[in-house]
Design an enzyme around this catalytic site. Structure first.
Site, PDB file in Angstrom:
ATOM      1  N   GLY A 302      20.410  24.624  80.978  1.00 53.13           N
ATOM      2  CA  GLY A 302      21.762  24.053  81.023  1.00 53.13           C
ATOM      3  C   GLY A 302      21.764  22.539  81.143  1.00 53.13           C
ATOM      4  O   GLY A 302      22.765  21.941  81.498  1.00 53.13           O
ATOM      5  N   GLU A 328      14.428  34.567  65.532  1.00 59.07           N
ATOM      6  CA  GLU A 328      14.057  35.980  65.631  1.00 59.07           C
ATOM      7  C   GLU A 328      14.792  36.619  66.810  1.00 59.07           C
ATOM      8  O   GLU A 328      14.608  36.198  67.954  1.00 59.07           O
ATOM      9  CB  GLU A 328      12.543  36.032  65.875  1.00 59.07           C
ATOM     10  CG  GLU A 328      11.940  37.397  65.791  1.00 59.07           C
ATOM     11  CD  GLU A 328      10.434  37.312  66.045  1.00 59.07           C
ATOM     12  OE1 GLU A 328       9.802  36.295  65.683  1.00 59.07           O
ATOM     13  OE2 GLU A 328       9.904  38.254  66.631  1.00 59.07           O
TER      14      GLU A 328
END
Ligand SMILES: CC(=O)SCCNC(=O)CCNC(=O)[C@H](O)C(C)(C)COP(=O)(O)OP(=O)(O)OC[C@H]1O[C@@H](n2cnc3c(N)ncnc32)[C@H](O)[C@@H]1OP(=O)(O)O
Length: 516
Positions: A302, A328
């Site tokens: 964050g 992926e």
């Protein structure tokens, strides 16, 4: 010992036999309940409770007598002073939550044969070596054996799990420059100098540090070794992560490195996160980049490091004229961060605005709730191709960002155009999920399933047997099934709209703060 004939047991004996017959089998303890993982950045020195040390002895390894007696040592974790390892637990600042530790233990993720078992894994964020602090009251085989903790932990941590506590403590000194020496030969893709106090770009020389993203090919030895120490972190913190074959020369790694000058004038390097990327061949003469694992260590999440990693991968893909970039099985949060990054890029991509205009003006003018023919939100295919060519954004990712771009252009106060927008998203999803012919969907069922691809939504649509008669002919769906199918569908539309709004809001906040 006197032998007793059948039928001659006393009532006392029969009670005993019952007790033996129904003795409780060890219920075990879930790994998630008894294992805690701590990220440790400084030794200074790390103190372990002496009782724990006694019990580690013989399980994980040997400790010296002086260590056992070093009960008055103090411990610093993440620059916070704490007086004992127990307080470290209480402080909780660096107690990190792995996705699921149970997955590393068979038999429903349970550990057997221990009473009052507590395992603390200390992970050094300097060397990425690990040490296990194991305490328990007693062991006994309660019918399920005694779990071999050492081998189970080694399955997760491999060579980076040290047996010797002293060696682990020493590594804070001996491996202080480990990360710095490994990344010194890497290619710096981005570098940003920030201020220690507010994490804003630095304006003066004091109190600053530098965040760099460094790219390296994984096949070379020192970086391959560093990755083998980082791999357990991927296992712990990325859901469903599996090892990669680093002997394949097409793997590369991007590391987020924090560089600080300490009080003695020496540079300190700390790895905050990484991404592994695979280069796929694309016929006839091109390459695609696929992000396989991306992890920012929990204390540093964050703070924009995930964004930096993604932007660096994008920078390399543009400079090397890669075909496109994919991810992926991205987690929902990675999708969110990636959507923010790519939406920002598309906003400053010149052909985007003129392509948005006609769609936005239609949405603002038409009352689409009374629509007869569906109004598509589709972008011009030339724009999709040009974004792929110039920005390396692949089509699926482009379409996700396109939704956010339209949402951003509409203005949230405009109820009518927002309602039109919602109807368009819903129509498109209905066509995608239930097939083009919306009317003829009787008997089609929609279920969500996990998948190996990065689809926006993952579901299987199938025709339920409940809708087929013995003659194989379709019967009309009953009202209840249709209602629940519609409910599921509305939920999906709401979720998608929430995602779009989340990205649009972040991007507009980011633009406002850049403009200020
Ligand atoms: C393919 C795979 O590996 S899937 C698995 C992904 N990895 C994991 O799940 C492991 C655990 N998670 C993590 O490691 C991290 O959280 C990551 C890698 C997913 C993201 O990295 P972080 O450093 O946490 O994200 P970062 O700080 O860069 O972004 C945070 C915020 O900035 C926002 N942001 C990022 N870039 C931009 C931008 N250009 N404009 C506006 N907002 C932005 C993000 O949307 C996010 O907003 P939020 O406040 O709504 O959460």
């Amino acid at each position: 010992m006197a032998l007793k004939k059948k039928g001659e047991q006393s009532s006392e004996d029969s009670k005993k036999r019952k007790r033996v017959g129904f003795a409780k089998i060890d219920a075990g303890i879930e790994a998630n309940e008894c294992i805690k993982v701590f990220l440790v950045s400084k030794k200074d020195p790390l103190r372990f409770e002496s009782v724990a040390i006694e019990q580690i002895f013989g399980i994980v390894g040997c400790v010296s007598e002086s260590d056992k007696q070093s009960g008055t040592m103090m411990c610093f974790m993440q620059d916070k002073f704490v007086s004992s390892a127990e307080e470290v637990v209480a402080e909780n600042s660096l107690c990190v939550n792995p996705v699921d530790l149970n997955q590393f233990f068979e038999e429903e993720g349970k550990i057997y044969g221990f009473k009052d078992l507590k395992i603390k894994i200390w992970l050094s964020s300097i060397s990425f070596l690990a040490y296990a602090d194991i305490t328990f009251e007693s062991t006994s085989d309660g019918g399920k054996g005694i779990t071999d903790l050492k081998s189970k932990l080694q399955n997760i941590f491999g060579e980076s799990l040290l047996d010797n506590r002293e060696e682990f403590l020493q590594s804070f000194t001996t491996e202080r420059d480990y990360v710095g020496s490994v990344v010194s030969s890497g290619e710096v893709i981005c570098s940003e100098t920030l201020n220690t106090h507010n994490d804003k770009p630095n304006t003066s020389d004091s109190g600053s540090y530098t965040i760099e993203v460094i790219r390296m090919e994984l096949r070379s030895m020192p970086i391959a070794l560093l990755y083998s120490r980082l791999m357990p972190l991927a296992f712990l913190f990325i859901d469903g992560s599996s090892p990669i074959d680093i002997s394949d020369p097409r793997w590369e790694i991007y590391l987020v490195i924090k560089k600080m000058i300490d009080y003695s004038g020496e540079s300190n390097f700390c790895a905050l996160g990484f991404a592994t990327v695979y280069r796929f061949y694309r016929y006839p003469e091109s390459w695609r980049l696929r992000i396989s694992q991306i992890l920012v260590l929990p204390p540093y999440q964050g703070q924009g490091h995930g964004r930096r990693l993604l932007e660096s991968i994008n920078t390399v893909s543009v400079s090397k004229n890669i075909y496109d970039v994919t991810a992926e099985e991205p987690s929902d949060y990675l999708k969110h961060v990636r959507d923010c990054v790519d939406t920002m890029r598309l906003l400053s991509f010149e052909p985007t605005t003129p392509a948005l205009e006609p769609i936005v003006s239609q949405l603002k003018q038409t009352n689409l709730s009374k629509r007869i023919s569906k109004f598509p939100l589709n972008p011009p295919s030339a724009l999709i191709e040009s974004a792929r060519d110039k920005l390396k954004i692949n089509k699926k990712q482009f379409l996700r960002c396109w939704d956010a771009l339209i949402y951003l252009s509409l203005g949230q106060g405009d109820y009518k155009s927002m309602e039109n927008y919602r109807n368009c998203v819903s129509d498109r999803m209905r066509a995608d999920v239930l097939g083009k012919d919306v009317v003829g969907t009787a008997g089609k069922c929609l279920i969500e399933v996990p998948n190996n691809y990065d689809h926006e939504f993952t579901f299987v649509v199938f025709r339920s047997r409940a809708f087929e008669g013995s003659d194989g002919l379709e019967k009309v769906a009953n009202g209840e099934d249709q209602a629940s199918q519609e409910e599921q569908f509305i939920r999906l539309v709401d979720e998608r709209l929430k995602e779009i709004a989340g990205v649009a809001n972040k991007v507009s906040m980011h633009r406002r703060s850049c403009a200020a």
